[in-house]
Design a protein around this motif. Structure first.
Motif, mmCIF file in Angstrom:
data_model
loop_
_atom_site.group_PDB
_atom_site.id
_atom_site.type_symbol
_atom_site.label_atom_id
_atom_site.label_comp_id
_atom_site.label_asym_id
_atom_site.label_seq_id
_atom_site.Cartn_x
_atom_site.Cartn_y
_atom_site.Cartn_z
ATOM 1 N N ALA A 166 -0.126 -6.315 20.697
ATOM 2 C CA ALA A 166 -0.068 -7.594 19.970
ATOM 3 C C ALA A 166 1.375 -8.053 19.818
ATOM 4 O O ALA A 166 1.662 -9.252 19.919
ATOM 5 C CB ALA A 166 -0.733 -7.443 18.598
ATOM 6 N N GLU A 210 -0.629 -12.915 21.416
ATOM 7 C CA GLU A 210 -1.809 -13.757 21.569
ATOM 8 C C GLU A 210 -2.545 -13.738 20.229
ATOM 9 O O GLU A 210 -2.802 -12.678 19.672
ATOM 10 C CB GLU A 210 -2.676 -13.215 22.711
ATOM 11 C CG GLU A 210 -3.738 -14.178 23.196
ATOM 12 C CD GLU A 210 -4.984 -14.177 22.327
ATOM 13 O OE1 GLU A 210 -5.556 -15.264 22.110
ATOM 14 O OE2 GLU A 210 -5.382 -13.097 21.855
ATOM 15 N N ARG A 211 -2.848 -14.897 19.695
ATOM 16 C CA ARG A 211 -3.369 -15.028 18.334
ATOM 17 C C ARG A 211 -4.547 -14.106 18.042
ATOM 18 O O ARG A 211 -4.562 -13.388 17.045
ATOM 19 C CB ARG A 211 -3.752 -16.485 18.069
ATOM 20 C CG ARG A 211 -4.144 -16.771 16.645
ATOM 21 C CD ARG A 211 -4.340 -18.294 16.455
ATOM 22 N NE ARG A 211 -4.490 -18.613 15.059
ATOM 23 C CZ ARG A 211 -5.668 -18.645 14.434
ATOM 24 N NH1 ARG A 211 -6.779 -18.380 15.089
ATOM 25 N NH2 ARG A 211 -5.725 -18.948 13.153
ATOM 26 N N ARG A 212 -5.553 -14.114 18.919
ATOM 27 C CA ARG A 212 -6.731 -13.267 18.676
ATOM 28 C C ARG A 212 -6.384 -11.786 18.694
ATOM 29 O O ARG A 212 -6.881 -11.014 17.874
ATOM 30 C CB ARG A 212 -7.827 -13.565 19.692
ATOM 31 C CG ARG A 212 -8.502 -14.918 19.432
ATOM 32 C CD ARG A 212 -9.485 -15.226 20.506
ATOM 33 N NE ARG A 212 -8.700 -15.485 21.732
ATOM 34 C CZ ARG A 212 -9.197 -15.818 22.884
ATOM 35 N NH1 ARG A 212 -10.499 -15.913 23.034
ATOM 36 N NH2 ARG A 212 -8.433 -16.060 23.919
ATOM 37 N N LEU A 213 -5.531 -11.387 19.610
ATOM 38 C CA LEU A 213 -5.115 -9.984 19.687
ATOM 39 C C LEU A 213 -4.335 -9.585 18.433
ATOM 40 O O LEU A 213 -4.549 -8.499 17.881
ATOM 41 C CB LEU A 213 -4.260 -9.744 20.936
ATOM 42 C CG LEU A 213 -3.711 -8.335 21.125
ATOM 43 C CD1 LEU A 213 -4.819 -7.289 21.151
ATOM 44 C CD2 LEU A 213 -2.875 -8.272 22.396
ATOM 45 N N ILE A 255 -4.602 -10.897 15.429
ATOM 46 C CA ILE A 255 -5.556 -10.819 14.316
ATOM 47 C C ILE A 255 -6.351 -9.515 14.376
ATOM 48 O O ILE A 255 -6.476 -8.804 13.375
ATOM 49 C CB ILE A 255 -6.494 -12.051 14.307
ATOM 50 C CG1 ILE A 255 -5.701 -13.312 13.949
ATOM 51 C CG2 ILE A 255 -7.658 -11.851 13.337
ATOM 52 C CD1 ILE A 255 -6.442 -14.617 14.202
ATOM 53 N N VAL A 256 -6.864 -9.170 15.546
ATOM 54 C CA VAL A 256 -7.642 -7.937 15.688
ATOM 55 C C VAL A 256 -6.765 -6.720 15.390
ATOM 56 O O VAL A 256 -7.192 -5.783 14.696
ATOM 57 C CB VAL A 256 -8.277 -7.837 17.092
ATOM 58 C CG1 VAL A 256 -8.843 -6.454 17.353
ATOM 59 C CG2 VAL A 256 -9.357 -8.898 17.250
ATOM 60 N N LEU A 290 -2.633 -16.747 10.534
ATOM 61 C CA LEU A 290 -3.781 -17.603 10.218
ATOM 62 C C LEU A 290 -3.388 -18.952 9.643
ATOM 63 O O LEU A 290 -4.217 -19.857 9.557
ATOM 64 C CB LEU A 290 -4.721 -16.872 9.263
ATOM 65 C CG LEU A 290 -5.437 -15.662 9.832
ATOM 66 C CD1 LEU A 290 -6.237 -14.954 8.740
ATOM 67 C CD2 LEU A 290 -6.341 -16.058 10.995
ATOM 68 N N THR A 307 0.388 -17.810 20.997
ATOM 69 C CA THR A 307 -0.486 -18.490 21.975
ATOM 70 C C THR A 307 -1.922 -18.092 21.776
ATOM 71 O O THR A 307 -2.244 -17.121 21.209
ATOM 72 C CB THR A 307 -0.066 -18.136 23.400
ATOM 73 O OG1 THR A 307 -0.177 -16.730 23.586
ATOM 74 C CG2 THR A 307 1.319 -18.633 23.675
#
Length: 136
Positions: free
Chosen positions: A66, A71-74, A76-77, A127, A136
């Motif tokens: 991350a 990458e935003r989703r990565l 967050i996870v 967020l 991104t």
């Protein structure tokens, strides 16, 4: 706040997990004997410590990824995975502070609180709606 702040925070979290994970996986008895407070809840189990080490190492790898790709989703996870470990870890130790030293207990509690606050702050950062995306 910028991508630099986010990346820096992720790097700190990744390094902590990678160091603790590698130490515990490859030298479980040393981790048990040499890290203050770990031996407060015996008994020692090589199997358990190696499992903990490999899991911690895995979280560190995801957080490092991350930090590299942002990458935003990565992100967050990775932060949610970090919190899935650090929050219960804080709760456990908050209820088991009867160790050798009140100073050591206070230091442990402070470090564990920070281990929850930092990923929460980074999660809030990623967020937060922003007119110019930081990831991104």
């Amino acid at each position: 706040m910028s991508a630099r702040v986010l990346r820096s925070g992720l790097v700190v979290l990744a390094l902590i997990q990678l160091v603790v994970g590698a130490w515990t996986l490859f030298f479980p008895a040393s981790f048990y004997n040499d890290v203050p407070t770990v031996d407060w809840t015996p008994p020692y189990s090589e199997h358990l410590f190696r499992d903990f080490g490999s899991t911690t190492l895995g979280i560190g790898i995801v957080v490092a990824a991350a930090a590299i790709w942002l990458e935003r989703r990565l992100v967050i996870v990775a932060l949610l995975a970090y919190l899935a470990y650090s929050l219960p870890h804080l709760v456990f130790h908050a209820h088991h502070l009867e160790g050798e030293s009140s100073t050591l207990s206070a230091g442990l509690l402070a470090a564990l609180i920070l281990s929850v606050l930092l990923p929460l702050a980074l999660l809030a950062l990623v967020l937060k709606p922003s007119p110019q995306p930081t990831v991104t």
